[in-house]
Write a protein that holds these residues in place. Sequence first.
Motif, PDB file in Angstrom:
ATOM      1  N   THR A 162      -3.770  18.849  48.316  1.00 18.49           N
ATOM      2  CA  THR A 162      -4.379  18.713  49.639  1.00 18.49           C
ATOM      3  C   THR A 162      -3.476  17.887  50.550  1.00 18.49           C
ATOM      4  O   THR A 162      -3.179  16.729  50.245  1.00 18.49           O
ATOM      5  N   PRO A 163      -3.056  18.470  51.662  1.00 17.52           N
ATOM      6  CA  PRO A 163      -2.230  17.692  52.598  1.00 17.52           C
ATOM      7  C   PRO A 163      -3.031  16.520  53.162  1.00 17.52           C
ATOM      8  O   PRO A 163      -4.233  16.613  53.380  1.00 17.52           O
ATOM      9  N   ASP A 164      -2.368  15.418  53.376  1.00 16.61           N
ATOM     10  CA  ASP A 164      -2.953  14.224  53.991  1.00 16.61           C
ATOM     11  C   ASP A 164      -4.095  13.599  53.199  1.00 16.61           C
ATOM     12  O   ASP A 164      -4.948  12.922  53.779  1.00 16.61           O
ATOM     13  N   ALA A 165      -4.143  13.831  51.892  1.00 17.74           N
ATOM     14  CA  ALA A 165      -5.138  13.150  51.065  1.00 17.74           C
ATOM     15  C   ALA A 165      -4.791  11.657  51.042  1.00 17.74           C
ATOM     16  O   ALA A 165      -3.633  11.276  51.082  1.00 17.74           O
ATOM     17  N   HIS A 166      -5.795  10.816  50.986  1.00 15.02           N
ATOM     18  CA  HIS A 166      -5.596   9.359  50.942  1.00 15.02           C
ATOM     19  C   HIS A 166      -5.595   8.939  49.481  1.00 15.02           C
ATOM     20  O   HIS A 166      -6.627   9.013  48.806  1.00 15.02           O
ATOM     21  N   ILE A 207      -8.682   8.081  45.401  1.00 15.29           N
ATOM     22  CA  ILE A 207      -8.402   9.349  46.075  1.00 15.29           C
ATOM     23  C   ILE A 207      -9.545   9.633  47.036  1.00 15.29           C
ATOM     24  O   ILE A 207     -10.686   9.812  46.622  1.00 15.29           O
ATOM     25  N   ASN A 208      -9.197   9.640  48.327  1.00 10.37           N
ATOM     26  CA  ASN A 208     -10.181   9.889  49.385  1.00 10.37           C
ATOM     27  C   ASN A 208     -11.452   9.063  49.218  1.00 10.37           C
ATOM     28  O   ASN A 208     -12.564   9.562  49.359  1.00 10.37           O
ATOM     29  N   GLY A 209     -11.276   7.792  48.889  1.00 12.97           N
ATOM     30  CA  GLY A 209     -12.396   6.870  48.799  1.00 12.97           C
ATOM     31  C   GLY A 209     -13.073   6.797  47.446  1.00 12.97           C
ATOM     32  O   GLY A 209     -13.921   5.940  47.232  1.00 12.97           O
ATOM     33  N   ALA A 210     -12.717   7.682  46.523  1.00 16.48           N
ATOM     34  CA  ALA A 210     -13.330   7.679  45.187  1.00 16.48           C
ATOM     35  C   ALA A 210     -12.359   7.074  44.179  1.00 16.48           C
ATOM     36  O   ALA A 210     -11.188   7.456  44.126  1.00 16.48           O
ATOM     37  N   VAL A 211     -12.826   6.130  43.372  1.00 12.36           N
ATOM     38  CA  VAL A 211     -12.011   5.562  42.307  1.00 12.36           C
ATOM     39  C   VAL A 211     -12.106   6.497  41.107  1.00 12.36           C
ATOM     40  O   VAL A 211     -13.200   6.804  40.629  1.00 12.36           O
ATOM     41  N   VAL A 240      -3.212   2.380  55.152  1.00  9.24           N
ATOM     42  CA  VAL A 240      -3.010   3.764  55.598  1.00  9.24           C
ATOM     43  C   VAL A 240      -3.189   4.700  54.408  1.00  9.24           C
ATOM     44  O   VAL A 240      -3.862   5.737  54.503  1.00  9.24           O
ATOM     45  N   LEU A 241      -2.605   4.336  53.265  1.00  8.06           N
ATOM     46  CA  LEU A 241      -2.709   5.187  52.079  1.00  8.06           C
ATOM     47  C   LEU A 241      -4.147   5.339  51.594  1.00  8.06           C
ATOM     48  O   LEU A 241      -4.534   6.393  51.106  1.00  8.06           O
ATOM     49  N   SER A 242      -4.931   4.304  51.745  1.00  6.70           N
ATOM     50  CA  SER A 242      -6.322   4.354  51.276  1.00  6.70           C
ATOM     51  C   SER A 242      -7.241   5.028  52.290  1.00  6.70           C
ATOM     52  O   SER A 242      -8.394   5.315  51.991  1.00  6.70           O
TER      53      SER A 242
END
Length: 134
Positions: free
Chosen positions: A34-38, A16-20, A65-67
């Motif tokens: 949160t909209p557009d969270a990766h 999630i947003n770069g954090a495992v 794209v998802l990450s």
Amino acid sequence: MSGLILKLSPKERVLINGAVIENGDRRSRLAIMTPDAHILRLRDAIHPEDAKTPVRRVCYAVQLVLSGDADRGDSRRSLLRSIEELSQVFIDPDSRKHLDIASHALVQDDHYRCLKALRTLLPREERMLSTGVQ
């Protein structure tokens, strides 16, 4: 992605947003507001060295794209082109249905649904490649 619900198995990992993030010992359910969270489930992730077939390469591109490693807008055109190329090979009605779902999801910026639709083609691609069908 406003309102995305993740149902996690025990010890399942998600990016999630770069954090495992690793789930605890019990099943859990997270609501991502949160909209557009990766977000990417790591159990579904395709490693770069495994993206050797056409469907796996497209899945991997959607996964980027998802990450958050690829821009949604910049990737859309090439992903749509790749899905169109897959439709030239996967001509059966069921595969076409999944490719259509993937295309529509991509146009609607629903990369999760796009990846889910494309992943249904992985076993078919494997069968095609193992039998030598071109």
